[in-house]
Design a protein around this motif. Structure first.
Motif, mmCIF file in Angstrom:
data_model
loop_
_atom_site.group_PDB
_atom_site.id
_atom_site.type_symbol
_atom_site.label_atom_id
_atom_site.label_comp_id
_atom_site.label_asym_id
_atom_site.label_seq_id
_atom_site.Cartn_x
_atom_site.Cartn_y
_atom_site.Cartn_z
ATOM 1 N N ALA A 72 1.632 -6.228 -4.078
ATOM 2 C CA ALA A 72 1.337 -5.449 -2.882
ATOM 3 C C ALA A 72 -0.099 -4.903 -2.901
ATOM 4 N N GLN A 73 -0.764 -5.010 -1.785
ATOM 5 C CA GLN A 73 -2.138 -4.545 -1.676
ATOM 6 C C GLN A 73 -2.181 -3.216 -0.919
ATOM 7 N N THR A 74 -2.759 -2.219 -1.553
ATOM 8 C CA THR A 74 -2.866 -0.892 -0.948
ATOM 9 C C THR A 74 -4.323 -0.582 -0.658
ATOM 10 N N GLU A 75 -4.613 -0.142 0.570
ATOM 11 C CA GLU A 75 -5.970 0.281 0.905
ATOM 12 C C GLU A 75 -6.206 1.656 0.285
ATOM 13 N N ALA A 76 -7.212 1.735 -0.607
ATOM 14 C CA ALA A 76 -7.482 2.983 -1.334
ATOM 15 C C ALA A 76 -8.450 3.841 -0.525
ATOM 16 N N LEU A 77 -7.904 4.719 0.320
ATOM 17 C CA LEU A 77 -8.720 5.493 1.258
ATOM 18 C C LEU A 77 -9.652 6.475 0.552
ATOM 19 N N PHE A 78 -9.248 6.947 -0.642
ATOM 20 C CA PHE A 78 -10.065 7.936 -1.362
ATOM 21 C C PHE A 78 -11.397 7.360 -1.822
ATOM 22 N N ALA A 115 1.003 6.433 6.591
ATOM 23 C CA ALA A 115 1.032 5.162 5.870
ATOM 24 C C ALA A 115 2.435 4.575 5.959
ATOM 25 N N ARG A 116 2.527 3.269 5.685
ATOM 26 C CA ARG A 116 3.791 2.561 5.790
ATOM 27 C C ARG A 116 4.254 2.135 4.393
ATOM 28 N N VAL A 117 5.554 2.228 4.166
ATOM 29 C CA VAL A 117 6.119 1.830 2.869
ATOM 30 C C VAL A 117 6.142 0.306 2.779
ATOM 31 N N ILE A 118 5.493 -0.246 1.733
ATOM 32 C CA ILE A 118 5.490 -1.711 1.572
ATOM 33 C C ILE A 118 6.233 -2.136 0.312
ATOM 34 N N GLY A 119 6.702 -1.170 -0.473
ATOM 35 C CA GLY A 119 7.455 -1.539 -1.666
ATOM 36 C C GLY A 119 8.014 -0.328 -2.383
ATOM 37 N N ILE A 120 9.147 -0.544 -3.056
ATOM 38 C CA ILE A 120 9.713 0.473 -3.955
ATOM 39 C C ILE A 120 9.960 -0.271 -5.259
ATOM 40 N N ASN A 121 9.347 0.160 -6.355
ATOM 41 C CA ASN A 121 9.528 -0.606 -7.591
ATOM 42 C C ASN A 121 10.830 -0.230 -8.294
ATOM 43 N N ASP A 122 11.119 -0.955 -9.382
ATOM 44 C CA ASP A 122 12.432 -0.785 -10.021
ATOM 45 C C ASP A 122 12.611 0.589 -10.648
ATOM 46 N N ARG A 123 11.538 1.358 -10.756
ATOM 47 C CA ARG A 123 11.677 2.722 -11.281
ATOM 48 C C ARG A 123 11.592 3.787 -10.185
ATOM 49 N N GLY A 124 11.672 3.327 -8.933
ATOM 50 C CA GLY A 124 11.662 4.275 -7.819
ATOM 51 C C GLY A 124 10.275 4.705 -7.369
ATOM 52 N N GLY A 125 9.240 4.030 -7.872
ATOM 53 C CA GLY A 125 7.876 4.311 -7.437
ATOM 54 C C GLY A 125 7.627 3.733 -6.050
ATOM 55 N N ILE A 126 6.892 4.473 -5.211
ATOM 56 C CA ILE A 126 6.694 4.079 -3.813
ATOM 57 C C ILE A 126 5.306 3.463 -3.631
ATOM 58 N N LEU A 127 5.255 2.276 -3.015
ATOM 59 C CA LEU A 127 3.990 1.614 -2.699
ATOM 60 C C LEU A 127 3.765 1.657 -1.193
ATOM 61 N N LEU A 128 2.515 1.896 -0.790
ATOM 62 C CA LEU A 128 2.169 2.078 0.615
ATOM 63 C C LEU A 128 1.069 1.108 1.028
ATOM 64 N N ASP A 129 0.935 0.887 2.354
ATOM 65 C CA ASP A 129 -0.135 -0.010 2.809
ATOM 66 C C ASP A 129 -1.508 0.646 2.676
ATOM 67 N N ARG A 130 -1.532 1.970 2.685
ATOM 68 C CA ARG A 130 -2.789 2.711 2.501
ATOM 69 C C ARG A 130 -2.441 4.065 1.914
ATOM 70 N N THR A 182 -1.452 -3.853 -11.956
ATOM 71 C CA THR A 182 -2.897 -3.999 -11.960
ATOM 72 C C THR A 182 -3.506 -2.664 -11.532
ATOM 73 N N ASN A 183 -4.817 -2.522 -11.741
ATOM 74 C CA ASN A 183 -5.493 -1.285 -11.357
ATOM 75 C C ASN A 183 -5.488 -1.073 -9.849
ATOM 76 N N ASP A 184 -5.315 -2.174 -9.085
ATOM 77 C CA ASP A 184 -5.323 -2.076 -7.631
ATOM 78 C C ASP A 184 -3.983 -1.608 -7.083
ATOM 79 N N GLU A 185 -2.954 -1.652 -7.920
ATOM 80 C CA GLU A 185 -1.625 -1.263 -7.449
ATOM 81 C C GLU A 185 -1.455 0.239 -7.652
ATOM 82 N N ILE A 186 -1.211 0.962 -6.556
ATOM 83 C CA ILE A 186 -1.095 2.419 -6.607
ATOM 84 C C ILE A 186 0.367 2.798 -6.390
#
Ligand SMILES: [Zn+2]
Length: 246
Positions: A2-8, A19-34, A69-73
């Protein structure tokens, strides 16, 4: 992944937004589009804050970390939070009071590296106390001197800004890298430089963290301690407030 736009990266002062939810990992971590939540890296802790769902309920975020990866937030909810749905739109808000302290401290670490131009062997930014370790066998400087010179840079109201250079430019200017052990990430073709002073006259170095826009915003700081860490290392501790008289 998943690619997240790093606004900071472009705006360290953004505190909230959707932001929109684009993923939830197996440990309950939330991934967003931005996201404006900074993920722990480069010695700076990740953001805490909250997500507000459409029904008004709140998901407390206890930490933000990088994923595979470092790009995955990855936004890590506090215990016993209800997870959002895939595709759901959330209103994000970082804990700004904490983040702004981290931005002030992180910028102070850059200023310290200007005053102490020695190879950096480690650094850790925290809300109340930050440290920078230098490869420096002989600490011929005192905390009083270094504190005074830090405050000269703070009071000089110098601009702090970022610019991007190519990996080839960095290759041609190896002196830009002050860290002895950590190399800037390669492979994306470009490197983010954090610059201080007009035309970067005071400093520029690769860094992916969040900083204040002007050294004046760092405010009152001092060196609390210079510690000996092994034969060749000195640890400088930066704290908020003026140097205590003793
Ligand atoms: Zn930095």
């Amino acid at each position: 992944m998943a690619q997240t736009e790093a606004l900071f990266r472009d705006d360290a002062y953004m505190r909230e937004g959707a932001a929109r939810v684009i993923g939830i990992n197996d440990r309950g971590g939330i991934l967003l589009d931005r996201t404006m939540f900074y993920a722990t890296s480069g010695g700076q802790p990740g953001d805490t804050g909250r997500f507000i769902r459409e029904d008004g309920s709140i998901i407390q975020i206890a930490a933000t970390v990088t994923g595979e990866t470092n790009d995955e937030i990855v936004h890590v909810p506090a215990a016993e939070q209800v997870l959002p749905e895939m595709g759901e739109t959330l209103q994000l808000a970082i804990d700004w009071e904490r983040r702004f302290k981290l931005m002030r401290m992180h910028t102070a670490c850059h200023l310290l590296s200007v005053i102490c131009p020695f190879p950096i062997t480690g650094a850790s930014v925290n809300e109340a106390d930050s440290r920078v370790d230098f490869d420096l066998p002989d600490a011929s400087v005192t905390k009083e001197e270094v504190s005074a010179r830090l405050m000269d840079l703070v009071n000089g109201e110098h601009p702090v800004f970022t610019r991007w250079i190519s990996e080839e430019d960095l290759e041609a200017n190896p002196n830009l890298v002050k860290s002895k052990n950590v190399r800037p990430p390669r492979g994306t073709g470009r490197i983010r430089l954090v610059c201080i002073g007009n035309e970067a006259s005071i400093d520029s170095q690769p860094c992916g963290g969040t900083h204040v826009a002007n050294t004046a915003e760092v405010g009152e700081i001092h060196i609390g301690k210079i510690e000996k860490k092994g034969r060749e290392n000195r640890r400088f501790r930066i704290r908020f407030g003026s140097l205590p008289a003793n």
